[in-house]
Design a protein around this motif. Sequence first.
Motif, PDB file in Angstrom:
ATOM      1  N   LEU A 195       0.838  -1.196   0.000  1.00 43.47           N
ATOM      2  CA  LEU A 195       0.000   0.000   0.000  1.00 43.47           C
ATOM      3  C   LEU A 195       0.875   1.248   0.000  1.00 43.47           C
ATOM      4  CD1 LEU A 195      -2.900  -0.757   2.519  1.00 43.47           C
ATOM      5  CD2 LEU A 195      -2.864  -1.030   0.043  1.00 43.47           C
ATOM      6  N   PRO A 196       0.451   2.292  -0.704  1.00 38.65           N
ATOM      7  CA  PRO A 196       1.215   3.549  -0.690  1.00 38.65           C
ATOM      8  C   PRO A 196       1.288   4.130   0.718  1.00 38.65           C
ATOM      9  CG  PRO A 196      -0.425   3.547  -2.454  1.00 38.65           C
ATOM     10  CD  PRO A 196      -0.716   2.360  -1.596  1.00 38.65           C
ATOM     11  N   TYR A 197       2.375   4.865   0.980  1.00 38.58           N
ATOM     12  CA  TYR A 197       2.555   5.460   2.295  1.00 38.58           C
ATOM     13  C   TYR A 197       1.379   6.355   2.667  1.00 38.58           C
ATOM     14  CZ  TYR A 197       7.401   3.861   2.583  1.00 38.58           C
ATOM     15  OH  TYR A 197       8.521   3.079   2.664  1.00 38.58           O
ATOM     16  N   SER A 198       0.858   7.091   1.682  1.00 40.28           N
ATOM     17  CA  SER A 198      -0.215   8.041   1.987  1.00 40.28           C
ATOM     18  C   SER A 198      -1.459   7.320   2.485  1.00 40.28           C
ATOM     19  CB  SER A 198      -0.561   8.870   0.746  1.00 40.28           C
ATOM     20  OG  SER A 198      -0.962   8.028  -0.318  1.00 40.28           O
ATOM     21  N   VAL A 199      -1.746   6.140   1.916  1.00 43.60           N
ATOM     22  CA  VAL A 199      -2.919   5.363   2.336  1.00 43.60           C
ATOM     23  C   VAL A 199      -2.711   4.829   3.753  1.00 43.60           C
ATOM     24  CG1 VAL A 199      -4.294   3.310   1.857  1.00 43.60           C
ATOM     25  CG2 VAL A 199      -3.562   4.771  -0.027  1.00 43.60           C
ATOM     26  N   ILE A 200      -1.510   4.297   4.028  1.00 45.19           N
ATOM     27  CA  ILE A 200      -1.220   3.761   5.362  1.00 45.19           C
ATOM     28  C   ILE A 200      -1.244   4.875   6.408  1.00 45.19           C
ATOM     29  CG2 ILE A 200       0.525   2.614   6.778  1.00 45.19           C
ATOM     30  CD1 ILE A 200       1.414   1.125   4.254  1.00 45.19           C
ATOM     31  N   ASN A 201      -0.689   6.038   6.064  1.00 38.23           N
ATOM     32  CA  ASN A 201      -0.688   7.160   7.008  1.00 38.23           C
ATOM     33  C   ASN A 201      -2.105   7.619   7.327  1.00 38.23           C
ATOM     34  OD1 ASN A 201       2.090   7.132   7.151  1.00 38.23           O
ATOM     35  ND2 ASN A 201       2.362   8.711   5.583  1.00 38.23           N
ATOM     36  N   SER A 202      -2.973   7.625   6.296  1.00 40.06           N
ATOM     37  CA  SER A 202      -4.372   8.011   6.514  1.00 40.06           C
ATOM     38  C   SER A 202      -5.071   6.982   7.404  1.00 40.06           C
ATOM     39  CB  SER A 202      -5.102   8.129   5.177  1.00 40.06           C
ATOM     40  OG  SER A 202      -6.474   8.371   5.363  1.00 40.06           O
ATOM     41  N   LEU A 203      -4.792   5.694   7.157  1.00 40.89           N
ATOM     42  CA  LEU A 203      -5.359   4.620   7.973  1.00 40.89           C
ATOM     43  C   LEU A 203      -4.909   4.753   9.424  1.00 40.89           C
ATOM     44  CD1 LEU A 203      -6.991   1.920   7.828  1.00 40.89           C
ATOM     45  CD2 LEU A 203      -4.810   0.769   7.440  1.00 40.89           C
ATOM     46  N   ASP A 204      -3.637   5.054   9.615  1.00 39.66           N
ATOM     47  CA  ASP A 204      -3.073   5.221  10.951  1.00 39.66           C
ATOM     48  C   ASP A 204      -3.748   6.379  11.680  1.00 39.66           C
ATOM     49  OD1 ASP A 204      -1.471   5.011  13.170  1.00 39.66           O
ATOM     50  OD2 ASP A 204       0.370   5.680  12.199  1.00 39.66           O
ATOM     51  N   LYS A 205      -3.883   7.494  10.967  1.00 42.21           N
ATOM     52  CA  LYS A 205      -4.449   8.701  11.582  1.00 42.21           C
ATOM     53  C   LYS A 205      -5.918   8.507  11.950  1.00 42.21           C
ATOM     54  CE  LYS A 205      -5.205  13.635  10.506  1.00 42.21           C
ATOM     55  NZ  LYS A 205      -6.670  13.664  10.408  1.00 42.21           N
ATOM     56  N   THR A 206      -6.705   7.954  11.029  1.00 45.86           N
ATOM     57  CA  THR A 206      -8.146   7.838  11.282  1.00 45.86           C
ATOM     58  C   THR A 206      -8.455   6.798  12.362  1.00 45.86           C
ATOM     59  OG1 THR A 206      -8.350   6.308   9.397  1.00 45.86           O
ATOM     60  CG2 THR A 206      -8.804   8.625   8.983  1.00 45.86           C
ATOM     61  N   THR A 207      -7.702   5.689  12.376  1.00 47.94           N
ATOM     62  CA  THR A 207      -7.940   4.695  13.431  1.00 47.94           C
ATOM     63  C   THR A 207      -7.519   5.231  14.800  1.00 47.94           C
ATOM     64  OG1 THR A 207      -5.846   3.642  12.747  1.00 47.94           O
ATOM     65  CG2 THR A 207      -7.893   2.620  12.004  1.00 47.94           C
ATOM     66  N   ASP A 208      -6.465   6.047  14.844  1.00 44.30           N
ATOM     67  CA  ASP A 208      -6.096   6.710  16.104  1.00 44.30           C
ATOM     68  C   ASP A 208      -7.236   7.591  16.600  1.00 44.30           C
ATOM     69  OD1 ASP A 208      -3.621   5.583  16.397  1.00 44.30           O
ATOM     70  OD2 ASP A 208      -2.473   7.411  16.015  1.00 44.30           O
ATOM     71  N   GLU A 209      -7.820   8.358  15.678  1.00 45.93           N
ATOM     72  CA  GLU A 209      -8.891   9.279  16.057  1.00 45.93           C
ATOM     73  C   GLU A 209     -10.126   8.527  16.566  1.00 45.93           C
ATOM     74  OE1 GLU A 209      -7.767  12.955  12.997  1.00 45.93           O
ATOM     75  OE2 GLU A 209      -9.354  11.543  12.482  1.00 45.93           O
ATOM     76  N   ILE A 210     -10.427   7.391  15.931  1.00 46.24           N
ATOM     77  CA  ILE A 210     -11.613   6.640  16.339  1.00 46.24           C
ATOM     78  C   ILE A 210     -11.390   5.932  17.664  1.00 46.24           C
ATOM     79  CG2 ILE A 210     -13.074   4.663  15.739  1.00 46.24           C
ATOM     80  CD1 ILE A 210     -12.769   5.530  12.790  1.00 46.24           C
ATOM     81  N   ILE A 211     -10.235   5.280  17.820  1.00 43.62           N
ATOM     82  CA  ILE A 211     -10.006   4.550  19.071  1.00 43.62           C
ATOM     83  C   ILE A 211      -9.913   5.511  20.252  1.00 43.62           C
ATOM     84  CG2 ILE A 211      -7.463   4.439  19.095  1.00 43.62           C
ATOM     85  CD1 ILE A 211      -7.848   1.427  19.848  1.00 43.62           C
ATOM     86  N   SER A 212      -9.468   6.737  19.999  1.00 40.49           N
ATOM     87  CA  SER A 212      -9.408   7.718  21.092  1.00 40.49           C
ATOM     88  C   SER A 212     -10.801   8.115  21.557  1.00 40.49           C
ATOM     89  CB  SER A 212      -8.628   8.962  20.648  1.00 40.49           C
ATOM     90  OG  SER A 212      -9.361   9.680  19.659  1.00 40.49           O
ATOM     91  N   LYS A 213     -11.814   7.897  20.699  1.00 39.36           N
ATOM     92  CA  LYS A 213     -13.196   8.191  21.073  1.00 39.36           C
ATOM     93  C   LYS A 213     -13.838   7.038  21.834  1.00 39.36           C
ATOM     94  CE  LYS A 213     -13.543  12.346  19.576  1.00 39.36           C
ATOM     95  NZ  LYS A 213     -13.736  13.432  20.572  1.00 39.36           N
ATOM     96  N   LEU A 214     -13.173   5.882  21.867  1.00 43.57           N
ATOM     97  CA  LEU A 214     -13.613   4.816  22.758  1.00 43.57           C
ATOM     98  C   LEU A 214     -13.111   5.144  24.169  1.00 43.57           C
ATOM     99  CD1 LEU A 214     -12.897   1.653  20.559  1.00 43.57           C
ATOM    100  CD2 LEU A 214     -14.946   3.094  20.632  1.00 43.57           C
ATOM    101  N   GLU A 215     -13.248   4.199  25.079  1.00 40.00           N
ATOM    102  CA  GLU A 215     -12.810   4.462  26.440  1.00 40.00           C
ATOM    103  C   GLU A 215     -11.571   3.633  26.738  1.00 40.00           C
ATOM    104  OE1 GLU A 215     -13.185   7.183  28.851  1.00 40.00           O
ATOM    105  OE2 GLU A 215     -15.013   6.830  27.689  1.00 40.00           O
ATOM    106  N   ASN A 216     -10.773   4.099  27.661  1.00 45.00           N
ATOM    107  CA  ASN A 216      -9.622   3.337  28.130  1.00 45.00           C
ATOM    108  C   ASN A 216     -10.134   2.020  28.719  1.00 45.00           C
ATOM    109  OD1 ASN A 216      -7.377   2.279  29.381  1.00 45.00           O
ATOM    110  ND2 ASN A 216      -6.747   4.212  30.319  1.00 45.00           N
ATOM    111  N   PRO A 217      -9.723   0.868  28.149  1.00 46.80           N
ATOM    112  CA  PRO A 217     -10.235  -0.411  28.663  1.00 46.80           C
ATOM    113  C   PRO A 217      -9.863  -0.660  30.122  1.00 46.80           C
ATOM    114  CG  PRO A 217      -8.426  -0.759  27.107  1.00 46.80           C
ATOM    115  CD  PRO A 217      -8.795   0.675  27.022  1.00 46.80           C
ATOM    116  N   SER A 218      -8.867   0.066  30.624  1.00 48.46           N
ATOM    117  CA  SER A 218      -8.471  -0.096  32.034  1.00 48.46           C
ATOM    118  C   SER A 218      -9.241   0.831  32.964  1.00 48.46           C
ATOM    119  CB  SER A 218      -6.965   0.181  32.189  1.00 48.46           C
ATOM    120  OG  SER A 218      -6.215  -0.705  31.391  1.00 48.46           O
ATOM    121  N   ARG A 219     -10.085   1.672  32.404  1.00 50.79           N
ATOM    122  CA  ARG A 219     -10.834   2.610  33.244  1.00 50.79           C
ATOM    123  C   ARG A 219     -11.800   1.848  34.152  1.00 50.79           C
ATOM    124  NH1 ARG A 219     -15.317   7.105  31.191  1.00 50.79           N
ATOM    125  NH2 ARG A 219     -16.215   7.456  33.260  1.00 50.79           N
TER     126      ARG A 219
END
Length: 584
Positions: A89-113
């Motif tokens: 996969l091109p770097y730009s696609v992987i970087n976008s995947l990395d960024k968007t999944t970071d943003e979504i998982i940050s909207k979940l809750e800390n599983p240790s909370r």
Amino acid sequence: KLKQLPQENIHKNKIDEAIKLTLDFLEIPTSVFNDFDKCSELLLSNLKISTDESSILSDDTDHIDWYDNNSSRPYWVTHKQWLQGNLKLPYSVINSLDKTTDEIISKLENPSRPGSWDRRGLVVGSIQSGKTSHFIALINKAVDAGYKRIIVLSGLTNDLRRQTHQRLDEGFFGFNTELIGGVNNFTDIDGDNNYLSLGKIRGSNFPRPITLTNSGMKGDLSTNVVNQANILSDHPILFCIKKNKTSLQNTLKFFLSAPEVSNNVTFTNNPFKLISDDEAPYLNKSPILIIDDEVDNASVDTGNQYFDENDIPNEEYDPKTINRLIRQLLHIHAKKAFIGYTATPFSNIYIHEDGFTKKHGPDLFPKSFIYDLPVPSNYFGIEKLYQDKNEYLYENKFIKYINDHCNDIEDLNCSNGWMPPKHEKDHNPILETGLNPPNSLIESIYTFLISVCFRNLRGQLNQHKTMLIHVSKYVLVNEYIFKQVSNVLDQIRSALINPGDLNYKNLINQLDRIYKNLKNDDLDKINSLNDLLDMENGLNQVIQDLSKNIKCLIGSSDDYLDYDNYRSKNNKGLVTIIIGGDRL
């Protein structure tokens, strides 16, 4: 190599240089390659990929900011290596995947909370734009973050569930789960053959997740497996199940068998009802993450819960089965997160935000966030096909209108002809047109045959080629269509082995007309249809392969698709025509 360059290093001069090197290697003088500029522009548009910014609506009530993408993330790091090294996969696609999944998982809750928490979101992405790849990347990050119980809800059919599980094998498990199987065999891998490319990157010492489902056609979570299983631990567990009553009941039964669940909690199987002297939640330790693929399909409650004038719901209401069981699966856990993926979110955003019952908890309204995935510039979807400039459609020959499917194409209520818009389940197209379908479908089959030959000529023999016929949702109607399509292919085979007779001449004339319409200037070495007939892996071979691989994906038929297995056995891609309704 161009594909792997950082985006800032991809420019026209670099591409022109690569084309010249390729022409030199092929001993083609640049002066005779008339499409140099066209080739350069196409490569630039495909390699220089830009991505729009994502957008999000969110409600952070009772949410604590927690996610640190600098922490140890072995699942994601190895998944990213696999995306780069194996999928290219091109770097730009992987970087976008990395960024968007970071943003979504940050909207979940800390599983240790500690305590109870509940996050529910919706991810919207264009059709065939990589939503499955996206949630598989998200799952890898979720396991790194500490989520131990993950359920993927995948479609309503065995085909869809199997297809998704195969993708999970490749991008999450790293081994072929179908070849392992068995309740007590979830971590046993028989030699290196079962390791897929991701598994080889991770190595034998990498902690492997547990699953009681597998990528076989019958690999859903079965009652027998659940009755024998005793592996509820702090080790990561992922099940990929159908949105099916039995599968969901088995999943509930598995979690309710945990030692921490009170003896006061029991259940009946038909219909599945929790009977408890205690109030949910019953599981207070590990959080659960449910990812619902195509969340608009079957998950939304189609019943009518009553709300009074103050929007207070009737808490004794009993939701429809699939919706009820998904909600129960969330409701029995104190810590829970639910993410639905879809291209068509309309039914989900109209779920009543206050929907609630005592036994099942809140409805599946995406109360925490709605995330709109960005579309890369090289994405070719329905928006490009159906854009405002209609001449684009005709110039590129993407869309062709037909008028021989029924007797009156202007009448949506027409009931006569091969396939009227509103036919019944006992409609018989053979009575209308005989054993042959209408000319438009015959021409489509001829066009598919010739395009397969062109692709083989271009060096794409190992790639799969599929034609889909989806004109009815009814099982019996599709069986009739299968007979008609099979008859057309039999006629073509018969004509090809009898050159010189009238049927052969008529077939060649029709194929030649289509061939001349499809032929591109870059195929000058093919001068006539006869060349397609005579070439290796040409029309004669293609029709032989295709005749053995007509599939009818309807109801409970045994037909299913196994592209990779076909390629490994035959050393070439599968050429197939698939006929079907909702299952297709």
